[in-house]
Design an enzyme around this catalytic site. Structure first.
Site, short mmCIF file in Angstrom:
data_model
loop_
_atom_site.label_atom_id
_atom_site.label_comp_id
_atom_site.label_asym_id
_atom_site.label_seq_id
_atom_site.Cartn_x
_atom_site.Cartn_y
_atom_site.Cartn_z
N TYR A 154 37.20 40.98 35.10
CA TYR A 154 37.81 42.14 34.44
C TYR A 154 37.30 42.26 33.00
O TYR A 154 36.93 43.34 32.54
CB TYR A 154 39.33 41.97 34.46
CG TYR A 154 40.10 43.12 33.84
CD1 TYR A 154 40.23 44.33 34.51
CD2 TYR A 154 40.71 42.99 32.59
CE1 TYR A 154 40.95 45.39 33.95
CE2 TYR A 154 41.43 44.03 32.02
CZ TYR A 154 41.55 45.23 32.71
OH TYR A 154 42.26 46.27 32.16
N SER A 178 40.03 47.88 27.71
CA SER A 178 41.10 46.92 27.43
C SER A 178 40.66 46.03 26.28
O SER A 178 39.46 45.72 26.15
CB SER A 178 41.37 46.07 28.66
OG SER A 178 42.15 44.94 28.32
N1 LIG Z 1 48.42 48.56 32.40
C1 LIG Z 1 47.87 47.87 31.43
O1 LIG Z 1 48.53 47.01 30.80
C2 LIG Z 1 46.46 48.14 31.01
C3 LIG Z 1 45.99 47.54 29.82
C4 LIG Z 1 44.69 47.79 29.40
C5 LIG Z 1 43.89 48.61 30.15
N2 LIG Z 1 44.36 49.18 31.29
C6 LIG Z 1 43.44 50.06 32.05
O2 LIG Z 1 44.10 51.28 32.33
C7 LIG Z 1 43.55 51.85 33.53
C8 LIG Z 1 44.68 52.26 34.46
O3 LIG Z 1 45.39 51.09 34.81
P1 LIG Z 1 46.91 51.11 35.33
O4 LIG Z 1 47.64 50.17 34.47
O5 LIG Z 1 47.41 52.49 35.50
O6 LIG Z 1 46.69 50.40 36.75
P2 LIG Z 1 47.28 50.72 38.20
O7 LIG Z 1 48.68 51.18 38.09
O8 LIG Z 1 46.96 49.51 38.99
O9 LIG Z 1 46.38 51.94 38.68
C9 LIG Z 1 45.00 51.77 38.91
C10 LIG Z 1 44.40 53.09 39.32
O10 LIG Z 1 43.01 52.91 39.60
C11 LIG Z 1 42.73 53.56 40.83
N3 LIG Z 1 41.59 53.02 41.55
C12 LIG Z 1 41.36 51.73 41.89
N4 LIG Z 1 40.23 51.67 42.61
C13 LIG Z 1 39.75 52.93 42.74
C14 LIG Z 1 38.63 53.53 43.36
N5 LIG Z 1 37.73 52.81 44.03
N6 LIG Z 1 38.45 54.88 43.26
C15 LIG Z 1 39.34 55.62 42.60
N7 LIG Z 1 40.44 55.13 42.00
C16 LIG Z 1 40.63 53.79 42.06
C17 LIG Z 1 44.01 53.41 41.64
O11 LIG Z 1 44.00 54.37 42.67
P3 LIG Z 1 44.76 54.11 44.08
O12 LIG Z 1 46.13 54.68 43.87
O13 LIG Z 1 43.94 54.89 45.05
O14 LIG Z 1 44.77 52.63 44.35
C18 LIG Z 1 45.07 53.66 40.57
O15 LIG Z 1 45.27 55.05 40.39
C19 LIG Z 1 42.61 50.79 34.12
O16 LIG Z 1 41.28 51.11 33.80
C20 LIG Z 1 43.03 49.52 33.40
O17 LIG Z 1 42.01 48.58 33.31
C21 LIG Z 1 45.61 48.96 31.75
#
Ligand SMILES: NC(=O)c1ccc[n+]([C@@H]2O[C@H](COP(=O)([O-])OP(=O)(O)OC[C@H]3O[C@@H](n4cnc5c(N)ncnc54)[C@H](OP(=O)(O)O)[C@@H]3O)[C@@H](O)[C@H]2O)c1
Length: 234
Positions: A156, A140
């Site tokens: 984070y 991020s």
């Molecule tokens: N969305 C944004 O604006 C944004 C911006 C910058 C970076 N990111 C990065 O993008 C990535 C995906 O984020 P997202 O937006 O898709 O978030 P999200 O919708 O909250 O999804 C998070 C994912 O991480 C998984 N997870 C959490 N703990 C875990 C564990 N112990 N073992 C395996 N899986 C685990 C969750 O699985 P479960 O379904 O099992 O909970 C879910 O699939 C993250 O690394 C985040 O930091 C996101």
């Protein structure tokens, strides 16, 4: 197709950006291991993507779960050619450096940093053996030291800064092996984490991670941090 016979493993594949990354990789011809804590959740995503998608139970905070999942994947498919460390949590949005409990800090680091490290240790040696690999760490801009202007999201931010450091060190360690390691910032994207007001949809957010995961044979892009397919300040 250029990526036929390649297998990708995507952590956190059962929702949010992870599901879209899986879908786009499958569209490009890869077999995709949709890794999720709950196998049923991964199975449901796989039904939506089609036969190229295969469910895999994997909890990134459990060393034994990671070992078992990677053993299962290598046993079934022979190689894991692409690793997307996408799983992540953001559970300290309203906190500050001086107002953060240690549990939140440790949980965040364990998932966002150590989880990615565990996966790399489990998967990369086999990539080195085959002379081909693509590792993408989903980071991020909040982790960029150059943009470190607020105390919010302290755990984070530190976890993503450290993930960026891991990216550079691993890339340097793997120089000349055929394994390329890069970090991708998806940008603020609608998801469980990004919420409904984010300007980007998952397709746009997944674009840079998928681009790095499918860098063509002979490409030498490694040790970089990218957003919108362009270099981002560390
Ligand atoms: N969305 C944004 O604006 C944004 C911006 C910058 C970076 N990111 C990065 O993008 C990535 C995906 O984020 P997202 O937006 O898709 O978030 P999200 O919708 O909250 O999804 C998070 C994912 O991480 C998984 N997870 C959490 N703990 C875990 C564990 N112990 N073992 C395996 N899986 C685990 C969750 O699985 P479960 O379904 O099992 O909970 C879910 O699939 C993250 O690394 C985040 O930091 C996101």
């Amino acid at each position: 197709m250029a990526h036929a016979n390649r297998t990708a493993l995507v952590t956190g594949g059962a929702r949010g950006l992870g599901t879209e990354i899986c879908r786009q990789l499958a569209d490009r011809g890869l077999r995709v291991l949709v890794a999720a804590r709950k196998r049923e959740a991964a199975e449901e995503v796989c039904r939506g993507i089609g036969p190229a998608a295969v469910p895999l139970a994997l909890d990134v905070v459990s060393a034994s779960s990671v070992t078992e999942a990677v053993r299962e994947a290598l046993g079934s498919f022979g190689t894991i050619d692409v690793l997307v460390n996408n799983a992540g949590v953001s559970i300290d949005a309203s906190r500050t450096v001086l107002d953060l409990d240690e549990d939140t800090l440790r949980t965040t680091l364990d998932i966002n940093l150590v989880g990615a490290w565990r996966l790399a240790e489990a998967v990369v040696p086999d990539m080195v053996r085959t002379g081909y690999g693509r590792v993408v760490n989903v980071t991020s801009s909040l982790g960029s030291l150059a943009l470190m202007d607020s105390g919010r999201h302290p755990a984070y931010r530190v976890s993503k800064t450290a993930l960026n450091a891991l990216t550079r060190m691993l890339a340097a360690e793997l120089s000349g092996t055929g394994v390329l390691v890069n970090a991708a910032d998806p940008g603020w994207t609608r998801s469980g984490m990004g919420g409904p007001s984010a300007p980007r949809g998952p397709a746009e957010g997944a674009d840079t991670p998928v681009w790095l995961a499918t860098l063509p044979e002979g490409d030498e892009t490694t040790g970089g941090l990218f957003a919108g397919r362009k270099p981002l300040q560390w």
